[in-house]
Motif scaffolding. Structure first.
Motif, PDB file in Angstrom:
ATOM      1  N   ALA A 148       0.831  -1.205   0.000  1.00  0.00           N
ATOM      2  CA  ALA A 148       0.000   0.000   0.000  1.00  0.00           C
ATOM      3  C   ALA A 148       0.868   1.258   0.000  1.00  0.00           C
ATOM      4  O   ALA A 148       0.548   2.256  -0.666  1.00  0.00           O
ATOM      5  CB  ALA A 148      -0.927   0.002   1.208  1.00  0.00           C
ATOM      6  N   THR A 149       1.975   1.200   0.718  1.00  0.00           N
ATOM      7  CA  THR A 149       2.896   2.336   0.737  1.00  0.00           C
ATOM      8  C   THR A 149       3.490   2.565  -0.649  1.00  0.00           C
ATOM      9  O   THR A 149       3.606   3.708  -1.108  1.00  0.00           O
ATOM     10  CB  THR A 149       4.021   2.086   1.765  1.00  0.00           C
ATOM     11  N   ARG A 150       3.869   1.500  -1.326  1.00  0.00           N
ATOM     12  CA  ARG A 150       4.408   1.621  -2.688  1.00  0.00           C
ATOM     13  C   ARG A 150       3.366   2.210  -3.639  1.00  0.00           C
ATOM     14  O   ARG A 150       3.698   3.037  -4.500  1.00  0.00           O
ATOM     15  CB  ARG A 150       4.876   0.255  -3.201  1.00  0.00           C
ATOM     16  N   VAL A 151       2.112   1.807  -3.476  1.00  0.00           N
ATOM     17  CA  VAL A 151       1.050   2.353  -4.326  1.00  0.00           C
ATOM     18  C   VAL A 151       0.877   3.855  -4.069  1.00  0.00           C
ATOM     19  O   VAL A 151       0.738   4.647  -5.006  1.00  0.00           O
ATOM     20  CB  VAL A 151      -0.279   1.605  -4.076  1.00  0.00           C
ATOM     21  N   ALA A 152       0.885   4.252  -2.785  1.00  0.00           N
ATOM     22  CA  ALA A 152       0.754   5.674  -2.450  1.00  0.00           C
ATOM     23  C   ALA A 152       1.903   6.481  -3.034  1.00  0.00           C
ATOM     24  O   ALA A 152       1.706   7.588  -3.566  1.00  0.00           O
ATOM     25  CB  ALA A 152       0.694   5.848  -0.933  1.00  0.00           C
ATOM     26  N   MET A 153       3.117   5.930  -2.966  1.00  0.00           N
ATOM     27  CA  MET A 153       4.273   6.617  -3.541  1.00  0.00           C
ATOM     28  C   MET A 153       4.157   6.716  -5.061  1.00  0.00           C
ATOM     29  O   MET A 153       4.485   7.760  -5.654  1.00  0.00           O
ATOM     30  CB  MET A 153       5.554   5.878  -3.152  1.00  0.00           C
ATOM     31  N   LYS A 154       3.682   5.660  -5.695  1.00  0.00           N
ATOM     32  CA  LYS A 154       3.481   5.668  -7.146  1.00  0.00           C
ATOM     33  C   LYS A 154       2.476   6.757  -7.535  1.00  0.00           C
ATOM     34  O   LYS A 154       2.695   7.516  -8.485  1.00  0.00           O
ATOM     35  CB  LYS A 154       2.986   4.298  -7.610  1.00  0.00           C
ATOM     36  N   GLN A 155       1.374   6.846  -6.797  1.00  0.00           N
ATOM     37  CA  GLN A 155       0.379   7.883  -7.053  1.00  0.00           C
ATOM     38  C   GLN A 155       0.998   9.279  -6.930  1.00  0.00           C
ATOM     39  O   GLN A 155       0.742  10.163  -7.760  1.00  0.00           O
ATOM     40  CB  GLN A 155      -0.779   7.758  -6.066  1.00  0.00           C
ATOM     41  N   ALA A 156       1.795   9.471  -5.875  1.00  0.00           N
ATOM     42  CA  ALA A 156       2.399  10.781  -5.638  1.00  0.00           C
ATOM     43  C   ALA A 156       3.321  11.175  -6.788  1.00  0.00           C
ATOM     44  O   ALA A 156       3.278  12.311  -7.285  1.00  0.00           O
ATOM     45  CB  ALA A 156       3.167  10.778  -4.317  1.00  0.00           C
ATOM     46  N   VAL A 157       4.161  10.236  -7.231  1.00  0.00           N
ATOM     47  CA  VAL A 157       5.099  10.521  -8.328  1.00  0.00           C
ATOM     48  C   VAL A 157       4.344  10.783  -9.622  1.00  0.00           C
ATOM     49  O   VAL A 157       4.658  11.726 -10.365  1.00  0.00           O
ATOM     50  CB  VAL A 157       6.097   9.353  -8.504  1.00  0.00           C
ATOM     51  N   GLU A 158       3.353   9.978  -9.913  1.00  0.00           N
ATOM     52  CA  GLU A 158       2.633  10.117 -11.179  1.00  0.00           C
ATOM     53  C   GLU A 158       1.804  11.392 -11.258  1.00  0.00           C
ATOM     54  O   GLU A 158       1.430  11.826 -12.356  1.00  0.00           O
ATOM     55  CB  GLU A 158       1.742   8.893 -11.408  1.00  0.00           C
ATOM     56  N   SER A 159       1.530  12.015 -10.108  1.00  0.00           N
ATOM     57  CA  SER A 159       0.781  13.267 -10.120  1.00  0.00           C
ATOM     58  C   SER A 159       1.672  14.495 -10.267  1.00  0.00           C
ATOM     59  O   SER A 159       1.176  15.624 -10.313  1.00  0.00           O
ATOM     60  CB  SER A 159      -0.068  13.389  -8.851  1.00  0.00           C
ATOM     61  N   LEU A 160       2.987  14.277 -10.348  1.00  0.00           N
ATOM     62  CA  LEU A 160       3.911  15.395 -10.544  1.00  0.00           C
ATOM     63  C   LEU A 160       3.886  15.880 -11.994  1.00  0.00           C
ATOM     64  O   LEU A 160       3.821  15.093 -12.927  1.00  0.00           O
ATOM     65  CB  LEU A 160       5.347  14.985 -10.189  1.00  0.00           C
ATOM     66  N   THR A 161       3.969  17.199 -12.161  1.00  0.00           N
ATOM     67  CA  THR A 161       4.142  17.805 -13.473  1.00  0.00           C
ATOM     68  C   THR A 161       5.186  18.913 -13.343  1.00  0.00           C
ATOM     69  O   THR A 161       4.957  19.869 -12.608  1.00  0.00           O
ATOM     70  CB  THR A 161       2.830  18.413 -13.988  1.00  0.00           C
ATOM     71  N   PRO A 162       6.334  18.747 -14.002  1.00  0.00           N
ATOM     72  CA  PRO A 162       6.722  17.683 -14.919  1.00  0.00           C
ATOM     73  C   PRO A 162       7.076  16.392 -14.168  1.00  0.00           C
ATOM     74  O   PRO A 162       7.235  16.411 -12.953  1.00  0.00           O
ATOM     75  CB  PRO A 162       7.966  18.253 -15.589  1.00  0.00           C
ATOM     76  N   GLN A 163       7.188  15.309 -14.909  1.00  0.00           N
ATOM     77  CA  GLN A 163       7.650  14.062 -14.315  1.00  0.00           C
ATOM     78  C   GLN A 163       9.151  14.165 -14.024  1.00  0.00           C
ATOM     79  O   GLN A 163       9.904  14.776 -14.787  1.00  0.00           O
ATOM     80  CB  GLN A 163       7.380  12.891 -15.259  1.00  0.00           C
ATOM     81  N   PRO A 164       9.602  13.579 -12.924  1.00  0.00           N
ATOM     82  CA  PRO A 164      11.019  13.706 -12.555  1.00  0.00           C
ATOM     83  C   PRO A 164      11.935  12.853 -13.427  1.00  0.00           C
ATOM     84  O   PRO A 164      11.520  11.836 -13.992  1.00  0.00           O
ATOM     85  CB  PRO A 164      11.044  13.214 -11.108  1.00  0.00           C
ATOM     86  N   ASP A 165      13.200  13.299 -13.527  1.00  0.00           N
ATOM     87  CA  ASP A 165      14.242  12.515 -14.192  1.00  0.00           C
ATOM     88  C   ASP A 165      14.898  11.534 -13.219  1.00  0.00           C
ATOM     89  O   ASP A 165      15.487  10.536 -13.640  1.00  0.00           O
ATOM     90  CB  ASP A 165      15.328  13.450 -14.743  1.00  0.00           C
ATOM     91  N   GLU A 166      14.803  11.853 -11.941  1.00  0.00           N
ATOM     92  CA  GLU A 166      15.413  11.047 -10.881  1.00  0.00           C
ATOM     93  C   GLU A 166      14.547  11.153  -9.641  1.00  0.00           C
ATOM     94  O   GLU A 166      13.984  12.209  -9.351  1.00  0.00           O
ATOM     95  CB  GLU A 166      16.832  11.533 -10.569  1.00  0.00           C
ATOM     96  N   ILE A 167      14.446  10.052  -8.918  1.00  0.00           N
ATOM     97  CA  ILE A 167      13.711  10.030  -7.652  1.00  0.00           C
ATOM     98  C   ILE A 167      14.674   9.687  -6.527  1.00  0.00           C
ATOM     99  O   ILE A 167      15.475   8.759  -6.646  1.00  0.00           O
ATOM    100  CB  ILE A 167      12.581   8.986  -7.690  1.00  0.00           C
ATOM    101  N   ILE A 168      14.592  10.446  -5.435  1.00  0.00           N
ATOM    102  CA  ILE A 168      15.285  10.088  -4.199  1.00  0.00           C
ATOM    103  C   ILE A 168      14.207   9.648  -3.225  1.00  0.00           C
ATOM    104  O   ILE A 168      13.279  10.416  -2.926  1.00  0.00           O
ATOM    105  CB  ILE A 168      16.074  11.277  -3.619  1.00  0.00           C
ATOM    106  N   VAL A 169      14.288   8.434  -2.740  1.00  0.00           N
ATOM    107  CA  VAL A 169      13.214   7.885  -1.923  1.00  0.00           C
ATOM    108  C   VAL A 169      13.783   7.286  -0.649  1.00  0.00           C
ATOM    109  O   VAL A 169      14.900   6.764  -0.633  1.00  0.00           O
ATOM    110  CB  VAL A 169      12.406   6.831  -2.724  1.00  0.00           C
TER     111      VAL A 169
END
Length: 257
Positions: A148-169
């Motif tokens: 569920a945590t991974r899904v929440a993180m996926k939602q958060a990233v996918e709602s970014l505009t622009p999409q990131p080139d790199e993620i620090i998690v």
């Protein structure tokens, strides 16, 4: 400067922002005890500010490294709410600009609720983009808290505009096709993850405050769904609410109420 009253000296000192200020050096020759005490207080303040700035710059090292590689948009991602017995797990993703300057942004656990509440809107105002993801208690029960945590993180990233080139998690792997750097205790090592931790925490705390109006007996304003003594006592007496995580052992124990 030696002709100034001690009150005037304190006023001058309060405006200083640099230990190398020539006025500070000049005032050190003033023998008055009140002046010397004011100087010591000012030096302590400026040294503390210098340490905070140095730590802030240190927390920017990962972002700057990626920027130097030509990766323009770097997102920090963090979550809050894996441990509570009630409410959702929430993730935030934040892309900061190169000139981000909120020195007091740090791991949300190191800040007071008032500090977090003050910083969250400032972060959102300065950020290039902020995304939020959330999975409620039913999703947690269905998936398990890790997924569920991974899904929440996926939602958060996918709602970014622009999409990131790199993620620090913060020590997770997010199911998105974007380069990721996983850091243990990332919220204390990366300014972007720190910012995300604050945004996520304030967002979830607000949700739990709203739930507290519906379920006042569970003391959510003071426990945010964690299993405190008051929360467990309410669970024992009243049983779980519709926002409790039925798959979590303490809730399951009282689920027949």
């Amino acid at each position: 400067m030696t002709k100034l009253t001690i009150k005037d000296v304190k006023q001058v000192l309060s405006q200083m922002s640099d230990l190398a200020d020539p006025r500070l050096i000049e005032l050190k020759a003033d023998p008055r005890k009140g002046v010397q005490l004011a100087i010591q207080s000012t030096e302590n303040r400026l040294q503390k500010q210098a340490r905070a700035l140095a730590e802030f710059e240190q927390r920017f090292k990962y972002e700057r490294s990626f920027w130097h590689q030509g990766l323009q948009y770097v997102a920090g991602v963090d979550e809050v709410g894996r441990g509570p017995l009630a409410g959702p797990v929430v993730a935030a993703a934040v892309i900061l600009p190169h000139d981000f300057d909120l020195v007091s942004v740090n791991d949300s656990k190191q800040l007071t609720p008032a500090q977090r509440a003050e910083l969250a809107p400032l972060i959102s105002a300065e950020a290039l983009s902020v995304g939020i993801g959330s999975v409620d208690n039913h999703g947690i029960d269905e998936l398990n808290i890790y997924q569920a945590t991974r899904v929440a993180m996926k939602q958060a990233v996918e709602s970014l505009t622009p999409q990131p080139d790199e993620i620090i998690v913060d020590a997770m792997q997010i199911p998105v096709p974007i380069r990721q750097t996983r850091l243990i205790k990332g919220d204390a090592k990366s300014i972007s993850v720190s910012a995300a931790s604050i945004v996520a925490k304030v967002y979830r705390d607000h949700l739990m405050d709203e739930y507290a109006k519906q379920y006042p007996e569970y003391d959510f304003p003071h426990n945010a769904g964690y299993g405190t003594a008051k929360h467990l006592a309410a669970l024992k007496e009243l049983g779980p609410t519709p926002i409790h995580r039925m798959s979590f052992a303490p809730v399951k124990k009282f689920s027949k109420k």
